[in-house]
Scaffold this active site. Structure first.
Site: not given
Ligand SMILES: Cc1cc2nc3c(=O)[nH]c(=O)nc-3n(C[C@H](O)[C@H](O)[C@H](O)COP(=O)(O)O)c2cc1C
Length: 334
Positions: A17-19, A71, A101, A140
């Site tokens: 998930p990415m907000a 989520q 978060c 998570k």
């Molecule tokens: C812009 C953005 C928004 C995110 N939103 C969420 C979210 O809504 N829920 C969540 O559990 N993690 C969120 N994350 C975290 C990612 O799911 C992930 O765990 C984190 O970026 C680490 O992985 P990476 O280093 O491979 O990007 C977000 C990350 C980014 C960059």
């Protein structure tokens, strides 16, 4: 293969998930390239209950957008259960709970990674969610609140006792946010302590990083987040790399431009002609990363206001083929 309760996945890597990012168009573009389980961005249980209209768009899906996880974020069981009742009709394949978060606005209410400070409370909330859900429930978490309180193992054990079917762990503390390096050791410790599948997250920008996460931690699955920004090919390439040990060639500029245009069209259909081009500005920058001489195009994209303007820039990008080819196609993220 990865099993999360009743859900069996052929591929053990998941769109995290990415907000503000993993909306329906984004997920569908990733699915074209073999993304199997995808997640909607985190949704506040309270917002679902009070501002149903606003969140409706965020949780929108259709028959092709499967398997799909949602989520939830919250700290008050009553609201979380009401939120579960609201989303029941969508029959999501996974219900995930956010205890990760790092945003202060969220943690100041005890939500998100604020829950890492209260493992027992988190366990009770998860038990309530598990008892109220038809779909498998996951959580998570982060490594801990800060470097002095790395308690992922303890939190994970409470979560497992609550009856969840899988656990996602971003191997950074809340204090780290997105800086520093992912801590593989803490993910490995959690994996070794649990009987349920553990899905590792953090610094996964290429198929090589997916493999590294598996190798270093022994985890059962890997969540792909920033590595999928402007790079839906990561799913296809990871499947290929895990199978053959060979990195397939990166998409050429035409494939990138085609997908940009398709993504833009889908965004306009979903968000409308005013919102979509503005939202697409960041996607333009991500898709064109690694290609040569795109800075002026990116700057113009950041001022583009209509689908036509954005499409024109995509066409110009495609036309910049000769200088870009020298750089060997899309950025590998390595
Ligand atoms: C812009 C953005 C928004 C995110 N939103 C969420 C979210 O809504 N829920 C969540 O559990 N993690 C969120 N994350 C975290 C990612 O799911 C992930 O765990 C984190 O970026 C680490 O992985 P990476 O280093 O491979 O990007 C977000 C990350 C980014 C960059």
């Amino acid at each position: 293969m990865l099993k999360i309760g009743s859900l069996t996945l052929k591929y053990p890597f998941i769109l995290a998930p990415m907000a503000g990012i993993t909306d329906l168009p984004f997920r569908m573009i990733c699915r074209r390239y073999g993304c199997e389980l995808a997640f909607i961005e985190m949704i506040s249980a309270r917002a679902l209950v009070y501002e149903n209209r606003k969140t409706e768009k965020m949780i929108a899906t259709h028959a092709g957008d499967r398997p799909l996880g949602i989520q939830l974020l919250g700290t008050d069981l009553e609201f979380i259960l009401r939120a579960l009742d609201i989303i029941r009709k969508y029959e999501y394949e996974v219900i995930d709970f956010n205890a990760a978060c790092p945003v202060t606005k969220v943690t100041s209410k005890g939500e998100g990674s604020g829950m890492m400070k209260e493992p027992q409370k988190l366990g009770r909330l998860l038990k309530g969610i598990v008892d109220h859900s038809d779909a498998p429930v996951t959580v998570k978490i982060r490594a801990g609140w800060d470097e002095k309180s790395v308690n992922a193992r303890e939190v994970a054990l409470y979560a497992q006792d609550a009856g969840i079917k899988g656990l996602f762990i971003h191997g950074r503390t809340r204090q780290q946010g997105y800086s520093g390096r992912v801590d593989y050791n803490v993910i490995r410790e959690v994996k070794e302590a649990l009987d349920i599948p553990v899905i590792g997250s953090g610094d996964v920008f290429s198929p090589v990083h997916v493999k590294k996460m598996f190798d270093e931690t022994g985890c059962d699955g890997v969540a792909i987040a920033r590595g999928a920004l402007g790079n839906p090919w990561i799913f296809r390439e990871t499947a290929e790399y895990l199978k053959s040990g060979m990195l397939p060639p990166r998409p050429d500029i035409h494939e990138v431009a085609d997908i940009m245009a398709a993504h833009l069209r889908a965004s306009v259909e979903f968000h409308g002609p005013v919102m979509a081009p503005v939202d697409f500005r960041k996607l333009f920058a991500w898709y064109t990363k690694g290609f040569r001489d795109v800075k002026p195009l990116k700057e113009r994209a950041f001022r583009a206001k209509s689908e036509e303007e954005m499409l024109e820039l995509i066409t110009e990008f495609r036309g910049s083929e000769r200088s870009s080819e020298a750089s060997g196609g899309a950025s590998s993220g390595l």
